[in-house]
Write a protein that holds these residues in place. Sequence first.
Motif, mmCIF file in Angstrom:
data_model
loop_
_atom_site.group_PDB
_atom_site.id
_atom_site.type_symbol
_atom_site.label_atom_id
_atom_site.label_comp_id
_atom_site.label_asym_id
_atom_site.label_seq_id
_atom_site.Cartn_x
_atom_site.Cartn_y
_atom_site.Cartn_z
ATOM 1 N N ALA A 127 0.813 -1.213 0.000
ATOM 2 C CA ALA A 127 0.000 0.000 0.000
ATOM 3 C C ALA A 127 0.848 1.266 0.000
ATOM 4 C CB ALA A 127 -0.924 0.010 1.219
ATOM 5 N N VAL A 128 2.097 1.178 0.447
ATOM 6 C CA VAL A 128 2.947 2.381 0.508
ATOM 7 C C VAL A 128 3.614 2.661 -0.831
ATOM 8 C CG1 VAL A 128 3.371 1.900 2.951
ATOM 9 C CG2 VAL A 128 5.110 1.270 1.264
ATOM 10 N N LEU A 129 3.379 1.799 -1.820
ATOM 11 C CA LEU A 129 3.980 1.962 -3.141
ATOM 12 C C LEU A 129 2.920 2.347 -4.164
ATOM 13 C CD1 LEU A 129 6.344 -1.155 -3.208
ATOM 14 C CD2 LEU A 129 6.877 1.177 -2.445
ATOM 15 N N ASN A 130 3.372 2.956 -5.244
ATOM 16 C CA ASN A 130 2.461 3.358 -6.312
ATOM 17 C C ASN A 130 3.217 3.302 -7.626
ATOM 18 O OD1 ASN A 130 0.111 4.203 -7.478
ATOM 19 N ND2 ASN A 130 0.174 6.300 -6.689
ATOM 20 N N GLY A 131 2.506 3.221 -8.715
ATOM 21 C CA GLY A 131 3.137 3.188 -10.032
ATOM 22 C C GLY A 131 2.093 3.203 -11.121
ATOM 23 N N GLU A 132 2.550 3.222 -12.345
ATOM 24 C CA GLU A 132 1.629 3.223 -13.477
ATOM 25 C C GLU A 132 1.049 1.820 -13.683
ATOM 26 O OE1 GLU A 132 0.560 5.846 -15.167
ATOM 27 O OE2 GLU A 132 1.746 7.024 -13.737
ATOM 28 N N PRO A 133 -0.238 1.723 -14.029
ATOM 29 C CA PRO A 133 -0.838 0.404 -14.277
ATOM 30 C C PRO A 133 -0.057 -0.390 -15.313
ATOM 31 C CG PRO A 133 -2.531 2.097 -14.203
ATOM 32 C CD PRO A 133 -1.204 2.814 -14.177
ATOM 33 N N GLY A 134 0.241 -1.642 -14.981
ATOM 34 C CA GLY A 134 0.956 -2.530 -15.886
ATOM 35 C C GLY A 134 2.457 -2.439 -15.811
ATOM 36 N N ALA A 135 2.986 -1.390 -15.175
ATOM 37 C CA ALA A 135 4.437 -1.211 -15.075
ATOM 38 C C ALA A 135 4.949 -1.895 -13.814
ATOM 39 C CB ALA A 135 4.783 0.270 -15.040
ATOM 40 N N PRO A 136 6.173 -2.460 -13.864
ATOM 41 C CA PRO A 136 6.733 -3.088 -12.660
ATOM 42 C C PRO A 136 7.028 -2.036 -11.588
ATOM 43 C CG PRO A 136 8.368 -3.028 -14.423
ATOM 44 C CD PRO A 136 7.075 -2.582 -15.020
ATOM 45 N N ASP A 147 -1.806 11.111 -2.012
ATOM 46 C CA ASP A 147 -2.452 10.196 -2.951
ATOM 47 C C ASP A 147 -3.146 9.047 -2.231
ATOM 48 O OD1 ASP A 147 -2.871 9.187 -5.746
ATOM 49 O OD2 ASP A 147 -1.658 7.520 -4.977
ATOM 50 N N ALA A 148 -2.923 8.922 -0.923
ATOM 51 C CA ALA A 148 -3.477 7.808 -0.161
ATOM 52 C C ALA A 148 -4.897 8.132 0.283
ATOM 53 C CB ALA A 148 -2.591 7.519 1.047
ATOM 54 N N GLU A 149 -5.832 7.943 -0.631
ATOM 55 C CA GLU A 149 -7.221 8.256 -0.324
ATOM 56 C C GLU A 149 -7.816 7.263 0.673
ATOM 57 O OE1 GLU A 149 -9.339 8.465 -3.971
ATOM 58 O OE2 GLU A 149 -7.942 9.907 -4.878
ATOM 59 N N ASP A 150 -7.313 6.048 0.673
ATOM 60 C CA ASP A 150 -7.788 5.038 1.610
ATOM 61 C C ASP A 150 -7.095 5.238 2.964
ATOM 62 O OD1 ASP A 150 -9.147 2.282 2.062
ATOM 63 O OD2 ASP A 150 -7.078 2.005 2.737
#
Length: 349
Positions: A127-136, A147-150
């Motif tokens: 949950a502490v990580l983010n990235g573009e969909p499909g990218a490693p 960005d952590a809406e949850d």
Amino acid sequence: MKTSRGLRSAFVTGATGLLGNNLVRELVARGVSVKALARSMSKGQQQFAGVEDVELVLGDMADVPAFSDALQGCDAVFHTAAFFRDNFKGGSHWEELKRINVDGTQQLIEQAYRAGVRRFIQTSSIAVLNGEPGAPIDETCLRDLADAEDDYYRSKILADQVVLDFLATHPDMHASFVLPGWMWGPADIGPTSSGQFVNDVVLGKLPGLLPGSFSVVDARDVARAQISAAENGQRGERYLAAGRHMTMQELVPLVGKIAGIKTPTRNLPFPLLYLLAAAQELYARISGKPILLSLATVRLMRKEAGRSHFNHAKSEQQLQLKFRPIEQTIADTVAWYRGNDWLPGVPTQ
């Protein structure tokens, strides 16, 4: 018996949970004496019946000073406890999330240091990580707090920051972070979301296939990663243990095949999911029972779609992390629930 280098005794929070109990068992198998924190003594006795070298410590992360004396004499603290499940029943749980996940973590590392402990393993989250969909995604792809809406995601980011802040002012403290994906495995007496999911699938309660993708990992592999992080991890470093990328269209039929049951084949659209989630949240408020789907879960599935491809190169190199086949994980999970009378036996042909 393989011994754990440098570890003679360890303190494990959240010891009766899915990750915690498997970590305790792995430590004991390596000759480490364990103090296991449990909120319920009866639950702790149920979980560790017949397991030697485990001392149950009654306590709660909401009141760390009350059990802090038990930290004395431990070589390492493994912090696996977190407030999680109730957050996905609907409603606002930020106060509890902050009190347990953030403030509790701060108190724990402070009390551990005061007790002479100099090794601390923080169970973080993908949950502490983010990235573009499909990218490693790797350990450098940090999610911005804005960005952590949850609320759960936010609590995990802040909990990690608490540990990093402590390291900045205590140069003799060693701490590192292990970031699990969606954990599965045996002895999930909670059950966690994965255990509830297995039960719902096998008992025919899943109405259809959910959208989105997930990173599925065996809790026993995460436990081994945590021990390796305590022995070989670098100070202040994050290590992924997220597991294998899977969609529900792959996961559900695999559970069905291994469990020997038929599973749904229709895909559920998001509008229908929102309606189902609203109904399930109402049921949760009335019954107090765990549910498979909440509005928070649906929102996360939509937002995080495709963000479950993780690069484990760092953990593989520094922690010698390896993942067992997902088929084995599912088979062991189903077998445990069947062996403990949660599920019916294998259907006759």
